[in-house]
Design an enzyme around this catalytic site. Structure first.
Site, mmCIF file in Angstrom:
data_model
loop_
_atom_site.group_PDB
_atom_site.id
_atom_site.type_symbol
_atom_site.label_atom_id
_atom_site.label_comp_id
_atom_site.label_asym_id
_atom_site.label_seq_id
_atom_site.Cartn_x
_atom_site.Cartn_y
_atom_site.Cartn_z
ATOM 1 C CE LYS A 224 -3.905 -1.823 2.724
ATOM 2 N NZ LYS A 224 -4.961 -1.646 1.721
ATOM 3 N NE ARG B 233 -10.773 -10.113 -1.658
ATOM 4 C CZ ARG B 233 -11.159 -9.240 -2.568
ATOM 5 N NH1 ARG B 233 -11.482 -9.629 -3.783
ATOM 6 N NH2 ARG B 233 -11.252 -7.957 -2.268
HETATM 7 N N1 BES Z 1 -8.057 -3.885 4.594
HETATM 8 C C1 BES Z 1 -8.267 -3.467 3.260
HETATM 9 C C2 BES Z 1 -9.604 -2.752 3.064
HETATM 10 C C3 BES Z 1 -9.820 -1.466 3.817
HETATM 11 C C4 BES Z 1 -9.721 -0.276 3.134
HETATM 12 C C5 BES Z 1 -10.185 -1.459 5.138
HETATM 13 C C6 BES Z 1 -9.959 0.910 3.812
HETATM 14 C C7 BES Z 1 -10.404 -0.288 5.807
HETATM 15 C C8 BES Z 1 -10.302 0.905 5.154
HETATM 16 C C9 BES Z 1 -8.238 -4.681 2.330
HETATM 17 O O1 BES Z 1 -7.422 -5.716 2.728
HETATM 18 C C10 BES Z 1 -7.747 -4.212 1.018
HETATM 19 O O2 BES Z 1 -6.609 -3.815 0.944
HETATM 20 N N2 BES Z 1 -8.596 -4.285 0.010
HETATM 21 C C11 BES Z 1 -8.249 -3.899 -1.304
HETATM 22 C C12 BES Z 1 -8.749 -4.969 -2.247
HETATM 23 C C13 BES Z 1 -8.225 -4.868 -3.649
HETATM 24 C C14 BES Z 1 -6.732 -5.074 -3.651
HETATM 25 C C15 BES Z 1 -8.910 -5.892 -4.516
HETATM 26 C C16 BES Z 1 -8.943 -2.575 -1.593
HETATM 27 O O3 BES Z 1 -10.064 -2.368 -1.132
HETATM 28 O O4 BES Z 1 -8.324 -1.723 -2.231
HETATM 29 MN MN MN Z 2 -5.439 -5.466 2.036
#
Ligand code: BES
Ligand code: MN
Ligand code: ZN
Length: 503
Positions: free
Chosen positions: A278, A352
């Site tokens: 990230k 997931r």
């Molecule tokens: N933990 C994050 C989602 C999240 C985003 C939680 C903002 C709380 C606040 C999750 O693991 C994630 O990174 N999701 C990605 C999925 C994508 C890579 C398909 C996302 O939402 O960008």
């Molecule tokens: Mn994530």
């Protein structure tokens, strides 16, 4: 905050503070009329003057000068009568407790404020009491815990009109206290940095709950997960320095259980994104990526105290998601415990992966319902907005209805989302049974569709990514800035009302 319930007249209460509610459309509720009379119409005079508007959040302090035994009277606004619902009750309670606390007193007394004006509608007395006590208790939560003032909070006495109601109201106070403890536990776990709230720490907390309240708990390790064939959970865990844990708790009622509910919570103790790392801005917030798991632990704490007649199993797969020489990589293919092979495309879609194995594991309990809570997708926040609602997916209409019912009574908002079968096409893989992410568009729907592949029972998925943490401001008067504990009140309500909602 100690809370007790008894019968009695408010104008005779020897209280440090008496709190009285007033609606916006200027009306002394019936229950306060005796007090107004004892004060020789002082309250009506104030209302007639128009100086006190009765908005939620308004308050006014009166010194009765010995006319009644109470040393102080505080008027608090109840807002508009038509809008006075359980959520307003929680807020009124929070404002009342905040006002009383400024006075440095030992006790306060109040009535079932405004209930006589709304009880033609379907707000039950016990629901009012539970909402009020929850609002009052949750308003006082602070993090870090050391910041809390050392002084004991003023004790609350709720005065009822009818002795017959004492039993119901006492039970409601007990439920509210259990729920508030669960919410505060979840908040603290989410507020903790990831170097404190490690998978091992979550496991310890689970054990402490189990020992204190006499329920079962096992904290499984990596080798156990290997024996189970949890290739999907382990893929995420393989890059983590902190040892992963798979927490399994179970509450069994003394009487014959009226069904089994399995709760699953995402327990990513820190989500760096892994190899698909990230951006660093705001990455620290991913210390809260175990919000689903924390809520499930909070629910178990509340449930263990409330003891509903239903069996409840909690599963929290917990690990950091880290970039590392051993970390799982885009393109990897792994197999979950139900034999489904998964092609990994983005290691940041890690939640997931854990849920896949936990959901497959849930099957052995022959559940009547499985509910998972997860801070799963940014896409759910894009769809619904920050702090607006959690996204609800379900493969079963009655289960969805029961959750929506709990949502409306607890004020923890859910919004139903579709599981279009076409979402599945976005998850087609050339090299495995399924691909774990389906790209940017419809990201919340494809994430839920992925989970569905591991589900073989009535199931609901709740994406709490936008609800678990309130970054810049308090979510509301009883939910300070930071972790909200979202899901604990909702799911505790759902689980304790399971039998009623089922038929
Ligand atoms: N933990 C994050 C989602 C999240 C985003 C939680 C903002 C709380 C606040 C999750 O693991 C994630 O990174 N999701 C990605 C999925 C994508 C890579 C398909 C996302 O939402 O960008
Ligand atoms: Mn994530
Ligand atoms: Zn995550």
């Amino acid at each position: 905050m100690k809370v007790s319930v008894k019968t009695g007249a408010i104008h005779q209460a020897a209280a440090d503070v008496v709190v009285i509610g007033v609606f916006r459309d200027v009306l002394v509720p019936d229950e306060a009329k005796s007090l107004d009379a004892a004060l020789k119409g002082n309250i009506s005079d104030i209302l007639d003057s128009g100086d006190f508007k009765g908005k939620v959040g308004d308050s006014l302090l009166i010194y009765p000068q010995g006319v009644i035994p109470a040393k102080r009277v505080v008027l608090v606004g109840l807002g508009e009568r038509e809008k006075y619902d359980l959520d307003a009750v929680r807020k009124v309670a929070a404002h009342a407790v905040n006002r009383v606390k400024k006075l440095k007193v030992k006790n306060w007394f109040t009535l079932v404020m405004g209930w006589s004006c709304i009880n033609e509608s379907d707000v039950l007395l016990e629901d009012w009491v539970q909402a009020f006590v929850e609002g009052a208790k949750l308003a006082s939560y602070r993090y870090p815990l050391e910041k809390k003032t050392k002084t004991t909070p003023p004790a609350l006495t709720l005065l009822l009109e009818r002795a017959d109601d004492i039993k119901l109201a006492t039970k409601a106070v007990r439920h509210a206290s259990a729920v508030a403890e669960g919410v505060m536990l979840a908040r603290t776990l989410v507020n903790h940095p990831s170097n404190i709230a490690t998978p091992t720490h979550l496991g310890q907390i689970a054990r402490e709950i189990a020992e204190k309240h006499g329920i079962e708990c096992e904290v499984h390790d990596r080798s156990w997960a290997q024996e189970q064939g949890m290739g999907s959970f382990l893929a995420v865990a393989q890059g983590a320095g902190q040892p992963p844990k798979f927490i399994e708790m179970s509450y069994t009622p003394k009487r014959k259980a009226q069904g089994t509910i399995v709760l699953v919570g995402k327990g990513i103790t820190f989500d760096s994104g892994g190899i698909s790392i990230k951006p660093s801005k705001d990455m620290y917030l991913m210390k809260g990526d175990m919000g689903g798991g924390a809520a499930v632990l909070g629910v178990m704490k509340a449930i263990a105290m409330i003891k509903p007649p239903v069996k409840i199993v909690a599963l929290v797969p917990a690990t950091d998601n880290m970039p590392d020489a051993n970390a799982y990589k885009p393109g990897d293919v792994v197999t979950a415990m139900n034999g489904v092979s998964i092609e990994v495309r983005n290691t940041d879609a890690e939640g997931r992966m854990l849920l896949a194995d936990a959901l497959a594991y849930a099957k052995q309990f022959k559940p009547d319902a499985v509910v998972d809570l997860a801070t799963l997708t940014g896409a759910s926040v894009v769809a619904l907005g920050r702090g607006m609602a959690a996204a609800l997916f379900s493969n079963h209409r009655e289960l969805e209805d029961a959750l929506m019912q709990s949502s409306s009574l607890t004020g923890e908002r859910l919004w139903p989302m579709p599981l279009f079968k076409e979402y599945r096409e976005k998850l087609k893989s050339d090299v495995a049974d399924i691909m774990h992410s389906g790209g940017r568009f419809g990201g919340v729907g494809t994430s839920a569709t992925f989970l569905k592949e591991f589900v073989d029972f009535d199931w609901a998925h709740i994406d709490i990514a936008g609800m678990s943490f309130s970054q810049n401001k308090a979510a509301n008067v009883f939910t300070p800035k930071g972790a909200t504990g979202f899901g604990v009140r909702l799911i505790t309500h759902f689980a304790t009302n399971w039998q009623e909602s089922k038929q």
